[in-house]
Design an enzyme around this catalytic site. Structure first.
Site, PDB file in Angstrom:
ATOM      1  N   GLU A 175      64.381  -4.423 106.935  1.00 24.54           N
ATOM      2  CA  GLU A 175      62.930  -3.937 105.579  1.00 24.54           C
ATOM      3  C   GLU A 175      63.434  -2.390 104.689  1.00 24.54           C
ATOM      4  OE1 GLU A 175      63.051  -4.935 109.047  1.00 24.54           O
ATOM      5  OE2 GLU A 175      62.422  -6.631 108.142  1.00 24.54           O
ATOM      6  N   ASN A 176      64.341  -1.505 104.958  1.00 29.74           N
ATOM      7  CA  ASN A 176      64.422  -0.737 104.312  1.00 29.74           C
ATOM      8  C   ASN A 176      64.683  -0.488 103.007  1.00 29.74           C
ATOM      9  OD1 ASN A 176      66.264   1.145 107.742  1.00 29.74           O
ATOM     10  ND2 ASN A 176      64.390   1.418 106.565  1.00 29.74           N
TER      11      ASN A 176
ATOM     12  N   ARG B 267      57.844   1.537 119.514  1.00 25.94           N
ATOM     13  CA  ARG B 267      57.997   0.212 118.886  1.00 25.94           C
ATOM     14  C   ARG B 267      59.400  -0.005 118.403  1.00 25.94           C
ATOM     15  NH1 ARG B 267      55.499   2.535 115.397  1.00 25.94           N
ATOM     16  NH2 ARG B 267      56.643   3.326 113.288  1.00 25.94           N
TER      17      ARG B 267
ATOM     18  N   ARG C  30      61.955   1.644 100.710  1.00 22.52           N
ATOM     19  CA  ARG C  30      62.107   2.740 100.426  1.00 22.52           C
ATOM     20  C   ARG C  30      62.958   3.653  98.739  1.00 22.52           C
ATOM     21  NH1 ARG C  30      63.435   6.064 105.681  1.00 22.52           N
ATOM     22  NH2 ARG C  30      62.079   4.403 107.138  1.00 22.52           N
TER      23      ARG C  30
ATOM     24  N   ASP D  53      65.076   7.311 114.544  1.00 19.78           N
ATOM     25  CA  ASP D  53      64.279   7.612 113.435  1.00 19.78           C
ATOM     26  C   ASP D  53      63.673   9.357 113.549  1.00 19.78           C
ATOM     27  OD1 ASP D  53      61.732   6.824 111.973  1.00 19.78           O
ATOM     28  OD2 ASP D  53      60.634   5.872 113.439  1.00 19.78           O
ATOM     29  N   GLY D  54      63.176   9.169 112.480  1.00 26.24           N
ATOM     30  CA  GLY D  54      62.390  10.518 113.116  1.00 26.24           C
ATOM     31  C   GLY D  54      63.315  12.069 111.380  1.00 26.24           C
TER      32      GLY D  54
END
Ligand code: FPP
Length: 251
Positions: free
Chosen positions: A75-76, A202, A79, A28-29
Site C-alpha cells: 500500500e506504500n 492495528r 505515497r 511506524d511513526g
C-alpha cells in the site's frame, strides 16, 4: 558495542531463558517524528534506518532466531513519488552499508514480498544481500518489502492451485502444511511477538496468517525513538502474557 555493554542490566529487564523465537516489528511513526521536528519525511525514515541497525544488532545479541521488519507495504506505493523513491534508495543504502557487519554477526537476510514493480537496482541489492548472507546460521533478518499479507496468501493459494491443476502436486497432498510451506518458502515460524510503534493499534496487512497466535505489543514511541531499552520493555511485556494457544493454562 554489544547490547550487554550498552545496557549491563539487560538480563534483569527480561528473562533471557524465555525470549520469543520470532519477533515482528511494524516500524511506524517516522513521518510524525520528522514533522514534529520540522524535518522532511525522508529524514524521519533515515532516522528509522539507524534504529533498525540497533534493533537488529540487539536481536542478534539476544540470540533471538528470527526478526521480521515491515519496511515497505504494497500500500506504500500510494505515497508521494519522492518518498517512494527515497525508501527504495534507503533500502539499497542500508544493504550496501550493513551487509559486511550483518555477515560478521552471522545474520542471514531474507525478504518477504512481491518482486513486481521493484526496480532492478533494488532487486540486485536484495539478491546480493540474500546470496552473500545465505550461509549464515545466526539470527534471520526478514525484511518485508513490497509486502502485503492478503496478497501473499492469495498468491500462495494460486501457485498451489496451479501445481494441483498441472499434476505437479496430487490433490490428495494439498495439506495445510503444504500451504504453509508455499506461503513461507524461507521456513520462518509463526510470530511469537509483534511490536507496533507510534501508538497505532492495528496490523495493517502484516502477516495475517502467521500472526494468528502472536502476542501484540503496542507502544506510543515513534520508531526513530525506539531504542534497545524500549525493545527490552516490549519483550518484558511479552513475557507477562499467558500463552494458551486456545487451550488452558497448565495447573
Ligand atoms: C512508517 O512510518 C514507516 C514506513 C512506511 C517505512 C519504514 C521504513 C523504515 C523504518 C526505514 C526504511 C528501512 C529500510 C531498510 C528501507 P510512517 O512514514 O507511516 O510514519 P507516520 O505514520 O508518522 O507518517
Amino acid at each position: 558495542m554489544s547490547l550487554f555493554e550498552k545496557i549491563p542490566h539487560a538480563g534483569e529487564m527480561v528473562d533471557l531463558s524465555r525470549l520469543p523465537d520470532h519477533v515482528g516489528i511494524i516500524m511506524d511513526g517516522n513521518g510524525r517524528w520528522a514533522k514534529e521536528r520540522g524535518y522532511s519525511r525522508l529524514r524521519g525514515h533515515r532516522a528509522g534506518v539507524e534504529r533498525l541497525h540497533d534493533i537488529v544488532a540487539a536481536t542478534s545479541d539476544l540470540k533471538i532466531p528470527y526478526l521480521t521488519v515491515y519496511a515497505f507495504s504494497t500500500e506504500n506505493w500510494k505515497r508521494p513519488q519522492e518518498e517512494v523513491s527515497g525508501l527504495m534508495r534507503l533500502l539499497i543504502e542500508y544493504l550496501h552499508r550493513e551487509l559486511a557487519e550483518l555477515c560478521a554477526n552471522n545474520i542471514r537476510i531474507v525478504f518477504s514480498g512481491e518482486e513486481e514493480h521493484i526496480g532492478p537496482r533494488v532487486r540486485e541489492a536484495m539478491a546480493t544481500a540474500a546470496q552473500a548472507s545465505a550461509p549464515n546460521t545466526g539470527t534471520v533478518l526478514n525484511i518485508a518489502f513490497n509486502y502485503g499479507g492478503r496478497q501473499a496468501i492469495a498468491a500462495a493459494a494460486l501457485r498451489l492451485a496451479a501445481k494441483a491443476v498441472s499434476g505437479e502436486v496430487p490433490a490428495a497432498d494439498l495439506t495445510p502444511e503444504l500451504f504453509e510451506a508455499e506461503l513461507n518458502p524461507n521456513g520462518l515460524p509463526d510470530f511469537d511477538l509483534i511490536i507496533r510503534t507510534s501508538g497505532e493499534y492495528r496490523l495493517s496487512n502484516f502477516f495475517p496468517f502467521e500472526s494468528a497466535y502472536a502476542e501484540l505489543v503496542f507502544t506510543p514511541v515513534y520508531w526513530p525513538d525506539f531504542d534497545e531499552r524500549e525493545y527490552l520493555k516490549a519483550i518484558a511485556e511479552f513475557q507477562t502474557r499467558s500463552r494458551r494457544f486456545g487451550g488452558v493454562a497448565p495447573a
